[in-house]
Scaffold this active site. Structure first.
Site, PDB file in Angstrom:
ATOM      1  N   TYR A   1       0.935  -1.048  -0.447  1.00  0.00           N
ATOM      2  CA  TYR A   1      -0.119   0.344  -0.071  1.00  0.00           C
ATOM      3  C   TYR A   1       1.127   1.237  -0.186  1.00  0.00           C
ATOM      4  O   TYR A   1       1.467   0.816  -1.025  1.00  0.00           O
ATOM      5  CB  TYR A   1      -1.087   0.142   0.985  1.00  0.00           C
TER       6      TYR A   1
ATOM      7  N   LYS B   1     -20.814 -19.903  -8.906  1.00  0.00           N
ATOM      8  CA  LYS B   1     -20.423 -19.656 -10.232  1.00  0.00           C
ATOM      9  C   LYS B   1     -18.642 -18.955 -10.108  1.00  0.00           C
ATOM     10  O   LYS B   1     -17.171 -20.101 -11.131  1.00  0.00           O
ATOM     11  CB  LYS B   1     -20.831 -18.271 -10.930  1.00  0.00           C
TER      12      LYS B   1
ATOM     13  N   ALA C   1     -37.757 -21.787 -26.025  1.00  0.00           N
ATOM     14  CA  ALA C   1     -37.478 -20.422 -27.530  1.00  0.00           C
ATOM     15  C   ALA C   1     -36.559 -20.047 -26.794  1.00  0.00           C
ATOM     16  O   ALA C   1     -36.792 -18.753 -27.072  1.00  0.00           O
ATOM     17  CB  ALA C   1     -38.406 -20.375 -28.383  1.00  0.00           C
ATOM     18  N   GLY C   2     -35.827 -19.687 -25.168  1.00  0.00           N
ATOM     19  CA  GLY C   2     -35.258 -18.907 -24.963  1.00  0.00           C
ATOM     20  C   GLY C   2     -33.794 -18.836 -25.237  1.00  0.00           C
ATOM     21  O   GLY C   2     -33.485 -19.173 -25.969  1.00  0.00           O
TER      22      GLY C   2
END
Length: 748
Positions: free
Chosen positions: A37, A92, A193-194
Site C-alpha cells: 500500500y 459460479k 425458445a429461450g
C-alpha cells in the site's frame, strides 16, 4: 437431513458463503505493507497511468472475471431478484477458481432495465479481464450481451446461452459419429425458445447443421414463418422459423434425427421417441426433471438411443462447467478482446475429441468406477477430468490468435505446460521429465503386460511418443483387452507361451548358476514376466523395465536385483519419492529398500538421489536427517548420518551442498538454518531428505502425502545398473506413465 437442509448448513457454516479474498504477496513486515500500500503502491499506479496495458502486469485484472446478474432468470427458480441470486453467483466463482484458477468478484445488480444494467456493467471494465453475465431473462440477455460486446474491449460471455450450446455441441458431434449421421443432413427439433435454446440453435448452425433443418417449438407449438411474421415469439428466434404448417412438439419430432430439450420436464413421451428416425439423438436438458427420463427414452426403442441430460446421475451430463472456466482461461491468457464464434467452436471440438481418449483412473474413481469409454454412454468428458483445462483452454487461445482477437501471442506448447502447472506442482515437475523422454524415446519392457492398466499405459506411451513399449504376456489376451478398451494400436508383445526364450534362459543360467539355479530352473524362470523383463534389459534387448503393479514390492524387486544388479559405481539400490507441494519439491530417500542403512549406504543413497533430482532440473541440496542437530545427541544412530554427511562434504567429486545430521524442521525451515545453524553448508532449505532408516522414510512420505497435501511420484529406484523401476501395487495409469518417463530418461 435432506438436500435442502444440507445445502443451508453448507452455506451457513462459518464463514458464511463460499468465497473469500486471500493475499498473494507477503504481508508479514512493515516493509511488506509499505510495498503493498502506501507509499510503494504509487509506483505501479504511475506505470498504469502511463500505459493502461500495465494493469495486466501489476494487478489481478488479467486473472479476474466479474460474474454479474440481476437474478431475473435463475435456473430452476425463475425471477428471484438480485440478492437472492448471490449464492448462485458465488457458486459460479467457486467453479471458476476450482477448475481454471480464475479469480472472481460476483456482482448482483438490482436493475431490471436492460439498458441501465448494461451501462452499469460497461463502467466496470477497468476492474475485470472478462465479464460473465448470468441468469438474466430473455430477450433482455440478448440485448445486454450485444451492447456489452460492442462497448467493451474485454471478453463478454453469457453462459446460459453459449455454455449449453458449446457443451451440447460437443456431444452432438460425437453422437453423430456414433450414429453414423452427418451434421449437415441432421433434422433437429428444439423444445424451448429461450436464451439457451436460441443460442444453441445458432451454434449448431456454426458446427454445420443446416439452419433449414432446425425446427423450434415453444409452449404454443412449432415456430412457423407465419408466427414469426406476426411477431410471435421474440425476434431472436425468427431466423429459425420454418415454412411449415402449424403443429405441436409431437408433430415436430416425427421423423427427426435429434431432439434438444431446453424447456420443462415431462413433455416428451415414449411414443414421441418411437416416432423419430433410426438411432435417435435425445438431449433432454431441462433441470431437475428432463423432458423425458433417461430410462424411458432408452426403453422406447430397440435401436441405439444416444441420450444426454443435465443431470449428474445419468451418463452424458451436459454441464456448463465443462465450458466457461476453460474458455475464459484461454481468452484471458491471450488478452482477447472478445469471445468469438471461432473460439466457441474450438472449445466444442476440443471437448468432442477429448471424449474419445482413454479416461484417467482418478476420473473413473470420482464417478463411482462406472465404465467411461467412448460410445453412446460417454460422448462428452467429465468435468473432473483434469485434461479439460489444457485441451479446451489451449484450443480457445489458439482460435483467438488465429481469428485476430488476441492481444498476446503464445507459444502453444509452452502454454500447455503453464496450464498443466496450474493443476499442481507434480504436473509441472513431470512435464520436465516427459519432455526429456519425448526427445529420445527408448525401448521399455512392461513385465505385467497383460494387465489392463499396463495396456492402457502402453497405449499412452506410444500415443505421446514417450517410449516404445514392449508388453510381456499372452498375445491374444492383450489384443482382446486392447480392443475391449477401445485402444487402436498394435503393441509389440513378447509371449512367454509361444516365443523363443532359449537365449534368455541361457543368459539367466549364466548369471545365476553360482547361486544355485539350474538350467532347467532357468527355463522355468524366464516364463515369469519379472525375470524375463530383467534378462531382456540385462542383455540390451530393452533399455528399461517396469514391474510391480500386481506384486508386493519386495517380490517384484528381487528378480531385477538378482539379474540386473546395481551399477558399477554403486553397491546399493534405494527407493525415492518426489513429493510436490504448492511451492516446493522434496525428494525423500530411502523409502522402500534399505531397512537399517549404515553411513556407507546413507552416503551412496544421498548421491544417487541428488543425481535423480537433477533429472527434474532441480539443483540438489541434501540433508541427512536424524532427531539430533549437529551433535546435540551422540549415539550410534546419530553418528551414521553425521558420518555420511562428513564423507560427502570431504569428497571433491561431490558438487552439491550437503550437511547433517539435522532434524527435519531444521532442514526445511530457512529461518532455522540462517539463525542458530548459520554455519551449516545449506544456505537454502534442503530439497533432498535422506532418512536414517526405512521406517522413518516410509512413514514420513506417507504422512506428508496423506496429511500434508503432498503429491507423491514414485518410488523411483536409484543405483541400478540399468533403468529398473518398481511400481506400487494398485498404481494408476498416470503413475505408470510417469515412472515410465523417468525410466526412459534414465536410459538416455
Amino acid at each position: 437431513m435432506g438436500l435442502d437442509e444440507d445445502a443451508l448448513e453448507y452455506h451457513r457454516a462459518d464463514p458464511p458463503g463460499k468465497l473469500e479474498i486471500a493475499t498473494t504477496k507477503p504481508t508479514n513486515t512493515q516493509r511488506d505493507l509499505s510495498l503493498a500500500y502506501s507509499p510503494g503502491v504509487a509506483a505501479p499506479c504511475r506505470a498504469i497511468a502511463d500505459d493502461p496495458a500495465d494493469a495486466y502486469t501489476y494487478t489481478t485484472k488479467g486473472n479476474m472475471v466479474g460474474v454479474v446478474s440481476n437474478g431475473t432468470a435463475v435456473l430452476g427458480l425463475g425471477d428471484i431478484g438480485a440478492q437472492a441470486s448471490k449464492p448462485v453467483m458465488e457458486g459460479k466463482g467457486v467453479l471458476f477458481k476450482r477448475f481454471a484458477d480464475i479469480d472472481v468478484f460476483d456482482i448482483e445488480l438490482d436493475q431490471d432495465d436492460p439498458a441501465s444494467f448494461a451501462e452499469a456493467v460497461s463502467m466496470m471494465e477497468p476492474t475485470f479481464g472478462g465479464i460473465n453475465i448470468e441468469d438474466i431473462a430473455a430477450p433482455a440477455c440478448f440485448q445486454i450481451e450485444e451492447f456489452l460486446r460492442e462497448e467493451m474491449d474485454i471478453p463478454i460471455f453469457h453462459d446460459d446461452q453459449h455454455g449449453t450450446a458449446i457443451i451440447s455441441g460437443a456431444a452432438l458431434q460425437n453422437a453423430c459419429e456414433i450414429a453414423d449421421k452427418e451434421l449437415s443432413e441432421l433434422e433437429v427439433v428444439f423444445a424451448g425458445a429461450g436464451a439457451a435454446a436460441t443460442a444453441t440453435a445458432r451454434f449448431y448452425d456454426s458446427l454445420g447443421v443446416d439452419r433449414d433443418n432446425i425446427t423450434m417449438c415453444d409452449v404454443d407449438g412449432i415456430i412457423t414463418a407465419e408466427r414469426a411474421a406476426n411477431g410471435d415469439p421474440h425476434s431472436y428466434v425468427e431466423p429459425f422459423a420454418r415454412e411449415r404448417p402449424d403443429g405441436d412438439l409431437a408433430d415436430a419430432m416425427d421423423g427427426a434425427d435429434a431432439f434438444v430439450g431446453l424447456s420443462v420436464g415431462g413433455i416428451v413421451s415414449e411414443e414421441m421417441v418411437r416416432s423419430m428416425a433410426d438411432d435417435p439423438i435425445i438431449f433432454a436438458m431441462a433441470n431437475p426433471e428432463p423432458e423425458i427420463g433417461y430410462e424411458e427414452a432408452k426403453a422406447a426403442r430397440d435401436d441405439t438411443v444416444i441420450m444426454a441430460t443435465g443431470r449428474s446421475d445419468y451418463p452424458n451430463q451436459v454441464n456448463n462447467v465443462l465450458g466457461f472456466p476453460f474458455i475464459f482461461r484461454g481468452a484471458l491468457d491471450v488478452r482477447a478482446t472478445e469471445i468469438n464464434e471461432a473460439m466457441k467452436v474450438a472449445a466444442s471440438e476440443a471437448l468432442a475429441e477429448l471424449a474419445k481418449r482413454d479416461v484417467p483412473d482418478a476420473v473413473v474413481k470420482a464417478y463411482g468406477d462406472q465404465p467411461l469409454q467412448f460410445g453412446p454412454g460417454y460422448i462428452i468428458p467429465k468435468p473432473l477430468d483434469p485434461r479439460v483445462l489444457f485441451e479446451v483452454s489451449g484450443a480457445v487461445a489458439e482460435a483467438a490468435m488465429d481469428s485476430g482477437v488476441a492481444r498476446e501471442t503464445l507459444d502453444l506448447d509452452e502454454y500447455r505446460e503453464t496450464l498443466e502447472a496450474r493443476l499442481g506442482k507434480s504436473r509441472e515437475m513431470m512435464r520436465v521429465v516427459l519432455n526429456k523422454a519425448q526427445s529420445d524415446p527408448k525401448r521399455l519392457v512392461l513385465a505385467e503386460g497383460d494387465d489392463p492398466k499396463m495396456i492402457r499405459a502402453a497405449y499412452q506411451l506410444t500415443e505421446q511418443e514417450i517410449a516404445d513399449p514392449v508388453l510381456i504376456g499372452h498375445k491374444r489376451d492383450i489384443w482382446e483387452q486392447a480392443a475391449d478398451l477401445g485402444l487402436d494400436f498394435d503393441p509389440e508383445i513378447v509371449d512367454p507361451t509361444t516365443d523363443e526364450l532359449d537365449p534368455y534362459a541361457e543368459r539367466l543360467y549364466d548369471l545365476r548358476k553360482r547361486n544355485g539355479v539350474t538350467r532347467r530352473e532357468s527355463d522355468g524362470l524366464v516364463h515369469d514376466g519379472n525375470y524375463l523383463a530383467s534378462v531382456m534389459v540385462e542383455m540390451g534387448d530393452a533399455d528399461a523395465m517396469l514391474t510391480g503393479l500386481t506384486n508386493h514390492y519386495p517380490t517384484a524387486l528381487r528378480p531385477p536385483l538378482q539379474v540386473v544388479g546395481t551399477a558399477d559405481d554403486a553397491d546399493y539400490a534405494a527407493g525415492v519419492y518426489m513429493l510436490t507441494f504448492k511451492n516446493r519439491v522434496v525428494f525423500v530417500a530411502d523409502a522402500t529398500v534399505n531397512q537399517a542403512p549404515d553411513a556407507d549406504v546413507l552416503a551412496e543413497v544421498a548421491e544417487h538421489t541428488a543425481d535423480l533430482a537433477r533429472q527434474f532440473n532441480v539443483d540438489p541440496r541434501v540433508a541427512l536427517l536424524s532427531y539430533s542437530d549437529f551433535g546435540t545427541v551422540d549415539n550410534e544412530g546419530t553418528r551414521k548420518p553425521r558420518e555420511a554427511a562428513r564423507r560427502l562434504r570431504d569428497d571433491p567429486d561431490i558438487e552439491f551442498p550437503v550437511d547433517g545430521e539435522m532434524q527435519a524442521d531444521t532442514a526445511v525451515v530457512e529461518e532455522m538454518l540462517a539463525g542458530d545453524y548459520s554455519f551449516a553448508e545449506l544456505d537454502e532449505p534442503a530439497n533432498v531428505l535422506v532418512f536414517p532408516n526405512l521406517e522413518a522414510g516410509n512413514i514420513a512420505y506417507k504422512l506428508l502425502q496423506r496429511l500434508g497435501g503432498a503429491e507423491a511420484i514414485g518410488p523411483m529406484l536409484v543405483g541400478m545398473d540399468k533403468p529398473v523401476h518398481v511400481l506400487q501395487r494398485g498404481d494408476e495409469v498416470k503413475d505408470i506413465v510417469n515412472l515410465a518417463s523417468v525410466a526412459v530418461v534414465d536410459a538416455q
